[in-house]
Design a protein around this motif. Structure first.
Motif, PDB file in Angstrom:
ATOM      1  N   ILE A  16      37.985  37.749  39.792  1.00  0.00           N
ATOM      2  CA  ILE A  16      38.846  38.760  40.417  1.00  0.00           C
ATOM      3  C   ILE A  16      39.648  39.498  39.350  1.00  0.00           C
ATOM      4  O   ILE A  16      39.752  40.730  39.372  1.00  0.00           O
ATOM      5  CB  ILE A  16      39.776  38.107  41.462  1.00  0.00           C
ATOM      6  CG1 ILE A  16      38.954  37.566  42.636  1.00  0.00           C
ATOM      7  CG2 ILE A  16      40.837  39.109  41.941  1.00  0.00           C
ATOM      8  CD1 ILE A  16      39.725  36.664  43.579  1.00  0.00           C
ATOM      9  N   LYS A  73      43.306  44.514  48.616  1.00  0.00           N
ATOM     10  CA  LYS A  73      44.125  43.577  49.390  1.00  0.00           C
ATOM     11  C   LYS A  73      44.970  44.318  50.424  1.00  0.00           C
ATOM     12  O   LYS A  73      45.050  43.903  51.586  1.00  0.00           O
ATOM     13  CB  LYS A  73      45.022  42.762  48.449  1.00  0.00           C
ATOM     14  CG  LYS A  73      44.242  41.743  47.629  1.00  0.00           C
ATOM     15  CD  LYS A  73      45.047  41.140  46.507  1.00  0.00           C
ATOM     16  CE  LYS A  73      46.301  40.459  46.933  1.00  0.00           C
ATOM     17  NZ  LYS A  73      47.011  39.804  45.820  1.00  0.00           N
ATOM     18  N   VAL A 129      42.012  45.867  42.857  1.00  0.00           N
ATOM     19  CA  VAL A 129      42.303  44.598  43.533  1.00  0.00           C
ATOM     20  C   VAL A 129      43.503  44.774  44.458  1.00  0.00           C
ATOM     21  O   VAL A 129      43.488  44.347  45.616  1.00  0.00           O
ATOM     22  CB  VAL A 129      42.553  43.467  42.512  1.00  0.00           C
ATOM     23  CG1 VAL A 129      43.085  42.218  43.194  1.00  0.00           C
ATOM     24  CG2 VAL A 129      41.274  43.149  41.735  1.00  0.00           C
ATOM     25  N   ASN A 167      38.427  42.610  37.415  1.00  0.00           N
ATOM     26  CA  ASN A 167      38.371  43.904  38.084  1.00  0.00           C
ATOM     27  C   ASN A 167      39.626  44.719  37.809  1.00  0.00           C
ATOM     28  O   ASN A 167      40.627  44.207  37.312  1.00  0.00           O
ATOM     29  CB  ASN A 167      38.190  43.713  39.591  1.00  0.00           C
ATOM     30  CG  ASN A 167      36.829  43.168  39.920  1.00  0.00           C
ATOM     31  OD1 ASN A 167      35.828  43.707  39.477  1.00  0.00           O
ATOM     32  ND2 ASN A 167      36.793  42.087  40.676  1.00  0.00           N
TER      33      ASN A 167
END
Length: 126
Positions: free
Chosen positions: A64, A76, A72, A67
């Motif tokens: 994660i 989210k 990210v 990225n």
């Protein structure tokens, strides 16, 4: 949000995770499920042996973190907002706005260049 994670909000979260039919079955039967079934139902993303838990968590966190920080963050935010989106149209509009915001700055061009050059991207921080 912490106060809602005590089991009281299971009737809110569980149908969103596994669908209404499966949620009702689990809630009405009070059946205890094991890790493989929890994975099959989508309650957990993967099951690993106990000794592999920390390495698997670190591997996922590194994947994660590789990225774009902005990507990210916006992913989210978008998922959280769209869980309760009143319609598909609203969800698509939010994603469109987020994607448009993502083209400002150098990260989009860097993503394309890194892909073409078969190298890891060097992300611009937020």
């Amino acid at each position: 949000m912490q106060e809602y994670l005590t089991g009281v909000a299971v009737s809110y979260f569980l149908p969103r995770m596994v669908g209404a039919g499966r949620a009702l079955e689990l809630l009405l039967t009070a059946r205890v499920i094991d890790a493989p079934e929890a994975e099959r139902l989508g309650l957990v993303s993967r099951v690993v042996p106990p000794e592999q838990l920390l390495p698997a968590a670190i591997e996922l966190a590194e994947e994660i973190a590789a990225n774009s920080e902005f990507g990210v963050w916006m992913t989210k935010e978008g998922v959280r907002a769209n869980i309760d989106a009143p319609s598909l149209r609203h969800a698509v509009q939010l994603e469109y706005r987020t994607q448009m915001a993502g083209v400002y700055g150098d990260n989009m061009a860097e993503a394309f260049a890194a892909f073409r050059e078969k190298r890891p991207p060097s992300w611009e921080p937020v």
